[in-house]
Enzyme design. Structure first.
Site, short mmCIF file in Angstrom:
data_model
loop_
_atom_site.label_atom_id
_atom_site.label_comp_id
_atom_site.label_asym_id
_atom_site.label_seq_id
_atom_site.Cartn_x
_atom_site.Cartn_y
_atom_site.Cartn_z
N HIS B 241 0.81 -1.22 0.00
CA HIS B 241 0.00 0.00 0.00
C HIS B 241 0.84 1.27 0.00
O HIS B 241 0.31 2.37 -0.09
CB HIS B 241 -0.96 0.00 1.20
CG HIS B 241 -2.22 -0.76 0.93
ND1 HIS B 241 -3.41 -0.16 0.59
CD2 HIS B 241 -2.45 -2.10 0.93
CE1 HIS B 241 -4.32 -1.10 0.40
NE2 HIS B 241 -3.78 -2.28 0.60
N GLU B 676 -14.87 14.46 -19.73
CA GLU B 676 -13.93 13.44 -19.28
C GLU B 676 -14.69 12.23 -18.75
O GLU B 676 -14.37 11.08 -19.04
CB GLU B 676 -13.05 14.01 -18.16
CG GLU B 676 -12.01 15.00 -18.65
CD GLU B 676 -11.34 15.72 -17.48
OE1 GLU B 676 -11.97 15.81 -16.41
OE2 GLU B 676 -10.22 16.19 -17.66
N ASP B 705 -24.33 17.25 -12.10
CA ASP B 705 -23.67 18.54 -12.22
C ASP B 705 -24.60 19.60 -11.64
O ASP B 705 -25.26 20.33 -12.37
CB ASP B 705 -23.36 18.80 -13.69
CG ASP B 705 -22.72 20.16 -13.90
OD1 ASP B 705 -22.28 20.77 -12.90
OD2 ASP B 705 -22.67 20.60 -15.04
N HIS B 711 -18.92 20.56 -14.67
CA HIS B 711 -17.98 19.77 -13.88
C HIS B 711 -18.73 18.93 -12.85
O HIS B 711 -19.75 19.35 -12.32
CB HIS B 711 -16.99 20.67 -13.15
CG HIS B 711 -15.84 21.05 -14.01
ND1 HIS B 711 -15.94 22.01 -14.97
CD2 HIS B 711 -14.57 20.56 -14.08
CE1 HIS B 711 -14.78 22.13 -15.59
NE2 HIS B 711 -13.94 21.26 -15.07
#
Lengths: 164, 753
Positions: B241, B676, B705, B711
């Site tokens: 980790h 994205e 959003d 975004h």
């Protein structure tokens, strides 16, 4: 006809029992080699719905142990014995009312409770005595710290709800 | 009179007999009750473990997905290419060499109003102690000091060998601790109970300091502080980790960004480097080897001692450049011949089902005769080289994916301009480990012991191997060792011996799965090197609970997780149910129920044992499966009225989703653009054969959003669908800061392997 149906019924039952037994066994088969520690066999048998006494458990273990006890029980020996046990419905669990009567026997004055001392005495001196660990665990859940006693009716109800 | 007495005796005898029998009955009943509790405890444990390991496998699959993208996707637009490039490359742009530059933290002002601990270097023991105390009081260290401390830590780590050596001639005792996973209470407890580090009290912390728990940052600060104060006596080993790729998924990245909103990114970048400099193992008196995961039949301590550990940035899968280049060349050839061949990607799962339970490596469906070769990897290529790679693709399967994903069919057929020299010069800038070196490190960080002889690939975790007693024996003999101490696996008692007591697993994060799930432990070695185990459980609350209550609580948590998993695969499970119900009665037997869910989830769980907790009502001993599945869904429906099937899909992929988000959000701002999100989801869903329409996802994204700025706030998205727990605010006070213990010193180990 009836015989055929019975036979089918039994076969289906046996197949189902086999799966159940295998599942329970595998939970404790830590090395994935079809063996479990003999000390876990009691847990396995009890979680399959049976309620043997310590003595009965002892006898059962003797049946499934190797000729020369190794400390491990093999699945091949365990399966047929356990299947028989389930088919014959041996070591049935104890119904709630019987359990209640057992407590009442220990409480002849019918107070509805046992004191901590009484419970300890009976559980560690009578029947098939508890180990210290077992006793402590039972006390932790059963005893009402304010009265230092166990109201056994409530206790049973609580434990039974838990099971379901 | 005589008869009177004998009657009395008779009654007395009868009463005594009755009492005896009554007691026996109660005891019999009670023992059965306890046995069933015990069984439930074991089943609960199985649930947690199988889900945890399945999650790790998912992680590897996810990275395979990104590798696939890198190799095969031909972005049709400039934007797309940049997006992918940005998403997949390491942030080692030229500006980042500033990292060495002190002005990194010196320029950060610490306001007068700051009441937290202040550090000055060189650190003194009192400073380290004060730091522990400050954290215990829930204070937070200012970013400037965090960065300063990390810089100093890095300077120190760079000088250390890969394998540290500790001698009990100097320190009278050595204490070894296992995984802490961000659980500061456990660390504080260990120091409280065992004593703070000192020249006479050496400590070795065996990796996995971060992720999952909520105080990973604080743990690191404390560990690094003591390391600087007692460099000869305080040692850290790297765990799997200590890896920024793993941190993206398991919470450390999130924690850092949450606690340090302004400087978090800098901290993460520096940490990425610091992690690579952590030593790989520690050797006590040349006899006891301490490392995080385990060993393999190929483990070569000499090679491990020699390699440049800094080259191993992450143990997640990436292909080496040579492999990528070779593949690219082969594709190029295929392209030229216009072959219509469809090579099936090597990592695509054959089915969507999950791997089998970790407890049954021997029954795993894909048998491997011996040790299979682990996947080589290397440092991911730099942006320039990546864009060359990315442009170079011919896979027909890829074309199908792209069409499904809605990308235009036009493909850029640019000539591969990656030349030999370019690659080589890049190679000089960023040296990478050889496949063998990488494999050695992955093995020691990821492997688990198994009971059977031999050595086979650890398919459950996705990295390292399972090693048997003979592998341990051979290694110990080869290097003249007597004990291997490792961590990596949670154990109910906090520790476990195996391989004839030659291997000791030590795990120091108590209550790891849930409050009451397990104890933590640490081990002390004196000059005689006999291990003395100390156990603890850092939560006072658990001690007031009876075993019954403890088990119930943990069990409820496990069952919740299991029900979620069942829900997440509802569609597949329904298909299986129908197969068992050819007559379409709507009912199936419990036996069929068990078989069906196992065939979909592949968790290897004892379903018949669990059945009473998962299936409540039966008709004629049969289950009405449609309503059962509907009930599972009801628990999960969120406030948004989205289709059950979409929610199911989100649930199934939620860890992946979250990880994807964080990878996309390369500047760690906490939000990603709608575009994205859409792009990535499309690619991901077509890769994983997920059947959700594009419109659905777009609507979903848009609805999230909230402020309509194009975004998505990651946390809002995940929380809106209850895909994650509501994130705790920073100032969470744990219930019971004081730890109590149930120590069990001595080297006896009940029920050990």
């Amino acid at each position: 006809m009836a015989d055929d149906r019975d036979r089918d019924g039994t076969e289906v039952a046996v197949a189902e029992f086999h799966k159940k037994i295998k599942e329970a066994f595998e939970v404790f088969d830590h090395e994935s080699n079809s063996t479990v520690d003999v000390r876990e066999v009691g847990t396995i048998i009890r979680s399959l719905g049976c309620c043997p006494s310590e003595g009965e458990l002892h006898d059962l273990i003797a049946e499934v142990e190797e000729e020369e006890p190794t400390g491990y029980i093999r699945f091949e020996k365990f399966l047929p014995v356990m299947t028989e046990v389930l088919l014959e419905r041996r070591y049935r669990p104890i119904p709630e009312d019987i359990l209640l009567r057992a407590f009442e026997v220990l409480d002849p004055a019918k107070r509805g409770f046992l004191t901590k001392g009484e419970l300890i005495k009976y559980m560690t001196e009578e029947g098939e005595p508890f180990s210290q660990e077992e006793m402590e665990e039972m006390l932790s859940a059963a005893i009402d710290p304010e009265t230092n006693s166990i109201n056994y009716k409530d206790y049973i109800t609580m434990m039974v709800i838990d099971e379901n | 009179m005589g008869s009177g007495i004998s009657t009395q005796h008779h009654f007395a005898f009868q009463n005594a007999e009755k009492a005896f029998k009554a007691a026996a009955l109660i005891q019999r009943w009670y023992r059965r009750y306890m046995a069933r509790l015990e069984m439930r405890r074991h089943c609960t444990w199985s649930i947690f473990q199988s889900i945890e390991y399945a999650g790790q496998q998912d992680q590897v699959k996810l990275h395979n997905f990104f590798s696939y993208l890198v190799d095969h996707v031909t972005p049709s637009s400039h934007n797309e290419r940049d997006f992918l490039t940005r998403m997949l490359t390491e942030q080692r742009s030229p500006q980042d060499s500033e990292m060495e530059n002190r002005s990194d933290y010196e320029s950060i002002e610490v306001p007068d109003s700051y009441t937290g601990p202040r550090l000055s270097f060189p650190l003194l023991p009192d400073h380290a102690t004060a730091l522990v105390e400050a954290f215990r009081r829930k204070q937070r260290l200012h970013a400037r000091y965090v960065l300063n401390l990390l810089h100093e830590a890095r300077k120190h780590l760079v000088q250390l060998p890969n394998i540290n050596r500790v001698s009990t001639c100097y320190s009278e005792e050595v204490t070894v601790c296992g995984d802490l996973h961000g659980q500061l209470d456990d660390l504080i407890f260990i120091f409280y109970k065992n004593g703070l580090p000192s020249p006479e009290r050496a400590y070795v912390f065996n990796g996995d300091f971060v992720d999952r728990g909520k105080d990973s940052v604080e743990i690191l600060m404390v560990l690094f502080a003591f390391m600087l104060v007692y460099p000869k006596e305080f040692h850290l080993n790297r765990g799997n980790h200590e890896d920024h790729m793993v941190n993206l998924r398991y919470g450390f990245t999130k924690e850092v960004m949450h606690k340090y909103k302004i400087h978090g990114k800098k901290i993460l970048k520096l940490l990425q480097d610091v992690f690579c400099w952590l030593p790989l193992a520690t050797l006590v008196d040349e006899k006891v080897l301490i490392l995080h995961g385990g060993v393999s039949d190929r483990t070569d301590l000499e090679l491990l001692a020699k390699l440049d550990r800094h080259k191993i940035v992450s143990t997640m899968r990436y292909k080496t450049r040579k492999e990528k280049k070779k593949q690219a060349e082969e594709k190029g050839k295929a392209n030229q011949t216009g072959s219509a061949e469809r090579p099936s990607p090597w990592f695509l799962p054959q089915s969507r089902s999950l791997p089998s339970s970790p407890h049954r490596p021997s029954t795993h469906k894909a048998p491997r005769a011996g040790r299979s070769s682990s996947v080589p990897c290397g440092v991911p290529p730099d942006p320039k080289e990546l864009s060359h790679r990315v442009r170079h693709s011919v896979d027909l399967e890829l074309e199908r994916c792209r069409q499904q994903a809605g990308f235009p069919a036009i493909r850029e057929r640019e000539e591969p301009s990656a030349s030999e020299s370019e690659v080589d010069s890049d190679a000089e800038e960023q040296p990478e480990p050889t496949p063998e070196e990488w494999r050695q490190v992955v093995d020691i960080l990821w492997s688990d012991p198994m009971a059977q002889e031999g050595c086979r690939a650890n398919t459950v975790r996705g990295g390292g191997c399972y090693f048997g007693p003979n592998v341990t024996e051979r290694l110990l003999q080869k290097y003249n060792l007597q004990l291997l101490i490792r961590s990596h696996e949670c154990k109910p008692e906090g520790y476990e011996f195996c391989h004839g007591r030659k291997v000791l697993t030590i795990f120091s994060a108590s209550n790891y799965y849930e409050v009451g799930s397990n104890r933590g432990a640490y081990v002390k070695l004196g000059p005689d090197l006999t291990p003395h185990i100390m156990q603890f459980q850092a939560n006072k609350a658990t001690h007031t609970l009876t075993m019954r209550q403890r088990i119930s609580r943990v069990e409820e948590s496990a069952l919740r997780a299991l029900r979620e998993k069942l829900f997440a695969h509802s569609s597949d499970i329904l298909v299986e149910f129908k197969k068992h119900d050819k007559d379409e009665t709507g009912l199936i037997t419990l036996s069929d129920w068990a078989a069906a869910v196992e065939s979909v989830l592949h968790l290897g769980l004892p379903w018949r044992m669990l059945r009473p907790q998962l299936v409540s009502s039966l008709t004629d001993n049969k289950l009405a499966y449609k309503s059962w599945l509907e009930n599972l869904a009801k628990e999960k429906l969120s406030q948004q009225n989205i289709q059950s099937s979409l929610l199911e899909t989100l649930y199934r992929n939620r860890s992946n989703l979250e990880t994807i988000f964080r990878i996309i959000d390369s500047d760690h701002s906490g939000s990603i653009s709608l575009d994205e999100f859409r792009h990535t989801w499309k690619l991901f869903s077509s890769h994983m054969n997920i059947d959700i329409t594009d419109d659905c996802i777009c609507d979903l994204a848009r609805s999230i959003d909230f402020n309509k700025d194009g975004h998505i706030d990651i946390n809002e998205f995940l929380e809106a669908f209850r895909l994650v727990e509501q994130s705790c605010s920073g100032g969470d006070v744990s219930d019971c800061p004081q730890a109590t213990d149930s120590s069990n010193s001595g080297c006896s180990s009940p029920g050990a392997h």
